[in-house]
Design a protein around this motif. Structure first.
Motif, PDB file in Angstrom:
ATOM      1  N   GLY A 118     -16.043  30.653 -30.314  1.00 27.64           N
ATOM      2  CA  GLY A 118     -16.690  31.905 -30.707  1.00 27.64           C
ATOM      3  C   GLY A 118     -17.260  32.664 -29.531  1.00 27.64           C
ATOM      4  O   GLY A 118     -17.283  32.174 -28.394  1.00 27.64           O
ATOM      5  N   THR A 119     -17.746  33.868 -29.818  1.00 28.79           N
ATOM      6  CA  THR A 119     -18.445  34.649 -28.790  1.00 28.79           C
ATOM      7  C   THR A 119     -19.946  34.546 -29.037  1.00 28.79           C
ATOM      8  O   THR A 119     -20.389  34.180 -30.135  1.00 28.79           O
ATOM      9  N   SER A 120     -20.720  34.887 -27.999  1.00 25.95           N
ATOM     10  CA  SER A 120     -22.158  34.669 -28.088  1.00 25.95           C
ATOM     11  C   SER A 120     -22.883  35.506 -27.044  1.00 25.95           C
ATOM     12  O   SER A 120     -22.293  35.906 -26.042  1.00 25.95           O
ATOM     13  N   GLY A 121     -24.174  35.749 -27.283  1.00 21.13           N
ATOM     14  CA  GLY A 121     -25.000  36.493 -26.330  1.00 21.13           C
ATOM     15  C   GLY A 121     -26.050  35.575 -25.724  1.00 21.13           C
ATOM     16  O   GLY A 121     -26.662  34.761 -26.429  1.00 21.13           O
ATOM     17  N   SER A 122     -26.256  35.712 -24.408  1.00 21.45           N
ATOM     18  CA  SER A 122     -27.211  34.832 -23.729  1.00 21.45           C
ATOM     19  C   SER A 122     -28.640  35.376 -23.818  1.00 21.45           C
ATOM     20  O   SER A 122     -28.871  36.573 -23.703  1.00 21.45           O
ATOM     21  N   GLY A 198     -27.711  37.808 -38.738  1.00 20.74           N
ATOM     22  CA  GLY A 198     -27.407  39.213 -38.450  1.00 20.74           C
ATOM     23  C   GLY A 198     -27.241  39.371 -36.954  1.00 20.74           C
ATOM     24  O   GLY A 198     -27.561  38.459 -36.172  1.00 20.74           O
ATOM     25  N   PHE A 199     -26.735  40.524 -36.553  1.00 19.72           N
ATOM     26  CA  PHE A 199     -26.405  40.770 -35.140  1.00 19.72           C
ATOM     27  C   PHE A 199     -27.467  41.623 -34.459  1.00 19.72           C
ATOM     28  O   PHE A 199     -27.675  41.506 -33.257  1.00 19.72           O
ATOM     29  N   TYR A 200     -28.124  42.492 -35.217  1.00 22.75           N
ATOM     30  CA  TYR A 200     -29.032  43.472 -34.605  1.00 22.75           C
ATOM     31  C   TYR A 200     -30.477  42.953 -34.641  1.00 22.75           C
ATOM     32  O   TYR A 200     -30.852  42.144 -33.792  1.00 22.75           O
ATOM     33  N   PRO A 202     -32.043  40.668 -36.301  1.00 21.72           N
ATOM     34  CA  PRO A 202     -32.210  39.201 -36.260  1.00 21.72           C
ATOM     35  C   PRO A 202     -31.909  38.597 -34.886  1.00 21.72           C
ATOM     36  O   PRO A 202     -32.205  37.429 -34.649  1.00 21.72           O
ATOM     37  N   GLN A 203     -31.315  39.374 -33.982  1.00 20.66           N
ATOM     38  CA  GLN A 203     -31.157  38.915 -32.594  1.00 20.66           C
ATOM     39  C   GLN A 203     -32.026  39.773 -31.662  1.00 20.66           C
ATOM     40  O   GLN A 203     -31.797  39.817 -30.454  1.00 20.66           O
ATOM     41  N   GLY A 204     -33.002  40.472 -32.236  1.00 23.72           N
ATOM     42  CA  GLY A 204     -33.952  41.263 -31.438  1.00 23.72           C
ATOM     43  C   GLY A 204     -33.383  42.561 -30.884  1.00 23.72           C
ATOM     44  O   GLY A 204     -33.937  43.127 -29.953  1.00 23.72           O
ATOM     45  N   ARG A 205     -32.258  43.047 -31.451  1.00 20.22           N
ATOM     46  CA  ARG A 205     -31.683  44.299 -30.939  1.00 20.22           C
ATOM     47  C   ARG A 205     -32.335  45.497 -31.622  1.00 20.22           C
ATOM     48  O   ARG A 205     -32.503  45.517 -32.837  1.00 20.22           O
ATOM     49  N   HIS A 206     -32.640  46.503 -30.821  1.00 14.98           N
ATOM     50  CA  HIS A 206     -33.225  47.742 -31.341  1.00 14.98           C
ATOM     51  C   HIS A 206     -32.202  48.855 -31.146  1.00 14.98           C
ATOM     52  O   HIS A 206     -32.020  49.337 -30.038  1.00 14.98           O
ATOM     53  N   ASN A 232     -28.777  30.794 -26.292  1.00 11.65           N
ATOM     54  CA  ASN A 232     -27.853  31.847 -26.754  1.00 11.65           C
ATOM     55  C   ASN A 232     -27.970  32.121 -28.257  1.00 11.65           C
ATOM     56  O   ASN A 232     -28.417  31.273 -29.028  1.00 11.65           O
ATOM     57  N   PHE A 233     -27.558  33.345 -28.599  1.00  9.71           N
ATOM     58  CA  PHE A 233     -27.538  33.800 -29.998  1.00  9.71           C
ATOM     59  C   PHE A 233     -26.095  33.888 -30.490  1.00  9.71           C
ATOM     60  O   PHE A 233     -25.225  34.421 -29.784  1.00  9.71           O
ATOM     61  N   GLU A 234     -25.857  33.454 -31.693  1.00 11.57           N
ATOM     62  CA  GLU A 234     -24.609  33.757 -32.404  1.00 11.57           C
ATOM     63  C   GLU A 234     -24.898  33.633 -33.893  1.00 11.57           C
ATOM     64  O   GLU A 234     -26.068  33.678 -34.278  1.00 11.57           O
ATOM     65  N   MET A 235     -23.868  33.472 -34.732  1.00 16.34           N
ATOM     66  CA  MET A 235     -24.122  33.612 -36.170  1.00 16.34           C
ATOM     67  C   MET A 235     -23.535  32.518 -37.074  1.00 16.34           C
ATOM     68  O   MET A 235     -23.546  32.693 -38.297  1.00 16.34           O
ATOM     69  N   GLU A 236     -23.024  31.406 -36.507  1.00 13.86           N
ATOM     70  CA  GLU A 236     -22.406  30.388 -37.388  1.00 13.86           C
ATOM     71  C   GLU A 236     -22.744  28.924 -37.060  1.00 13.86           C
ATOM     72  O   GLU A 236     -22.679  28.057 -37.947  1.00 13.86           O
ATOM     73  N   ILE A 257     -19.705  33.437 -23.480  1.00  8.20           N
ATOM     74  CA  ILE A 257     -20.882  34.311 -23.385  1.00  8.20           C
ATOM     75  C   ILE A 257     -20.390  35.719 -23.009  1.00  8.20           C
ATOM     76  O   ILE A 257     -19.861  35.920 -21.912  1.00  8.20           O
ATOM     77  N   VAL A 258     -20.529  36.649 -23.938  1.00 10.02           N
ATOM     78  CA  VAL A 258     -20.005  38.003 -23.691  1.00 10.02           C
ATOM     79  C   VAL A 258     -21.116  39.010 -23.402  1.00 10.02           C
ATOM     80  O   VAL A 258     -20.831  40.118 -22.965  1.00 10.02           O
ATOM     81  N   ALA A 259     -22.374  38.630 -23.678  1.00 10.48           N
ATOM     82  CA  ALA A 259     -23.481  39.555 -23.402  1.00 10.48           C
ATOM     83  C   ALA A 259     -24.616  38.789 -22.740  1.00 10.48           C
ATOM     84  O   ALA A 259     -24.894  37.641 -23.116  1.00 10.48           O
ATOM     85  N   ASN A 260     -25.230  39.401 -21.743  1.00  8.35           N
ATOM     86  CA  ASN A 260     -26.467  38.833 -21.199  1.00  8.35           C
ATOM     87  C   ASN A 260     -27.585  39.768 -21.632  1.00  8.35           C
ATOM     88  O   ASN A 260     -27.702  40.889 -21.139  1.00  8.35           O
ATOM     89  N   ARG A 261     -28.391  39.323 -22.579  1.00  6.90           N
ATOM     90  CA  ARG A 261     -29.389  40.205 -23.200  1.00  6.90           C
ATOM     91  C   ARG A 261     -30.523  40.573 -22.251  1.00  6.90           C
ATOM     92  O   ARG A 261     -30.866  41.749 -22.157  1.00  6.90           O
ATOM     93  N   PRO A 262     -31.117  39.615 -21.495  1.00  7.40           N
ATOM     94  CA  PRO A 262     -32.209  40.033 -20.601  1.00  7.40           C
ATOM     95  C   PRO A 262     -31.736  41.020 -19.542  1.00  7.40           C
ATOM     96  O   PRO A 262     -32.462  41.942 -19.177  1.00  7.40           O
TER      97      PRO A 262
HETATM   98  O1  LIG Z   1     -24.911  39.039 -28.542  1.00 11.03           O
HETATM   99  C1  LIG Z   1     -24.050  38.511 -29.236  1.00 11.03           C
HETATM  100  C2  LIG Z   1     -22.681  38.446 -28.820  1.00 11.03           C
HETATM  101  C3  LIG Z   1     -21.768  37.868 -29.659  1.00 11.03           C
HETATM  102  N1  LIG Z   1     -22.178  37.371 -30.849  1.00 11.03           N
HETATM  103  C4  LIG Z   1     -23.461  37.431 -31.255  1.00 11.03           C
HETATM  104  O2  LIG Z   1     -23.787  37.001 -32.360  1.00 11.03           O
HETATM  105  N2  LIG Z   1     -24.379  37.981 -30.424  1.00 11.03           N
END
Ligand SMILES: O=c1cc[nH]c(=O)[nH]1
Ligand SMILES: O=P(O)(O)O[C@H]1O[C@H](CO)[C@@H](O)[C@H]1O
Length: 287
Positions: A118-122, A198-200, A202-206, A232-236, A257-262
């Motif tokens: 899967g993909t994920s954000g750091s 959730g992606f937004y 629930p992962q602290g995205r504004h 890291n954040f993901e959803m499963e 890891i496709v996103a680095n959030r900080p």
């Molecule tokens: O930031 C991310 C990138 C991929 N998938 C997620 O759930 N979060």
């Protein structure tokens, strides 16, 4: 021993005898399964198989089964979120462990090996976009496991997350299968994954709606639980690990890891990172 007859309303079969959502029959499934969120990613995995014998699509569940290096493999897509993983794992388990003719649990259990790609954000500056991470532990911020029996292991990290975010529900903590984890150690960054509903927000995205929790990302990134940090954040992943424990299947979640959030960076080469994840996983498990 569970000797119940499972009624047709509880375990639903289609008119061709396949299982309700996945549209698979037992013979369509290998005992080693790669899972991906995105239906289009299934062909990106099966392109590396030596042979594909079976393909089917139902809703977001696309399945290809074939062979690589003499090993039978299935790759299937799940769509997003833990509720889809609950359907996936219940139906995969039923395919191997319930006699679909007489609707009773088989006496001999089959154990599946399931590896998520899967993909994920750091959450951490030093876990960079473009890197590959294995989830050793997953913390579930969804409420699905409130409906299933309690998990056995330590829940210290889940408790710390609940306290930090002042959550009104109990997150859950679940673990990678140790045997599968040992196979990838040294090749992947080892992390503690937060599985979010959730992606937004629930992962602290504004984006437009302001998340209710102030500085969620920073507060979670700073947590230190006996030397352990959240990576890291993901959803499963938490649903795979929790239901894997309860159903007795072996699970591992591998993340590109496709996103680095900080650092507020997205991997400009995400497609290549996902391909590297797929090829690395096939090298480790496709034999
Ligand atoms: O930031 C991310 C990138 C991929 N998938 C997620 O759930 N979060
Ligand atoms: O790339 P996949 O496997 O879908 O995984 C991640 O990407 C999706 C969000 O973009 C969520 O499903 C998350 O878990």
């Amino acid at each position: 021993m569970d000797n119940r007859h499972i009624p047709e309303s509880e375990l639903i079969l289609n008119s061709d005898g396949s299982i309700y959502h996945l549209h698979l029959k037992p013979e369509h499934l290998a005992s080693f399964v790669f899972t991906v969120g995105d239906p289009d990613r299934v062909a990106l995995v099966s392109q590396y198989f030596d042979q594909i014998d079976f393909k089917i699509k139902k809703r977001e569940f696309v399945t290809h089964t074939g062979w690589k290096n003499g090993k039978r493999l299935t790759v299937m897509s799940t769509g997003m979120s833990t509720d889809n993983i609950e359907i996936l794992l219940t139906e995969l388990d039923a395919l191997v462990n319930i006699d679909l003719e007489n609707r009773r649990v088989k006496t001999e259990k089959t154990r599946l090996q399931i590896v998520r790609l899967g993909t994920s954000g750091s959450l951490q500056e030093d876990v960079h976009a473009g890197e590959l991470l294995v989830s050793a532990i997953a913390i579930g911020l969804d409420t699905m496991m409130m409906f299933y029996p309690h998990l056995k292991g330590n829940h210290d990290i889940a408790d710390a997350v609940q306290k930090e975010l002042d959550l009104s529900f109990l997150p859950y903590q679940a673990y990678a299968d140790p045997e599968l984890l040992a196979k990838v150690e040294g090749y992947f960054i080892k992390g503690v994954t937060l599985t979010c509903p959730g992606f937004y927000a629930p992962q602290g995205r504004h984006v437009l709606l302001k998340p209710r929790m102030e500085r969620m990302l920073e507060r979670l990134a700073e947590l230190n639980i006996e030397g352990c940090r959240l990576t890291n954040f993901e959803m499963e992943t938490s649903a795979y690990y929790a239901l894997g424990e309860l159903l007795g299947h072996q699970m591992l979640s591998l993340n590109a890891i496709v996103a680095n959030r900080p650092l507020k960076k997205f991997d400009s080469d995400a497609e290549r990172t996902v391909d590297r994840l797929i090829r690395t996983a096939l090298e480790m498990f496709g034999y």
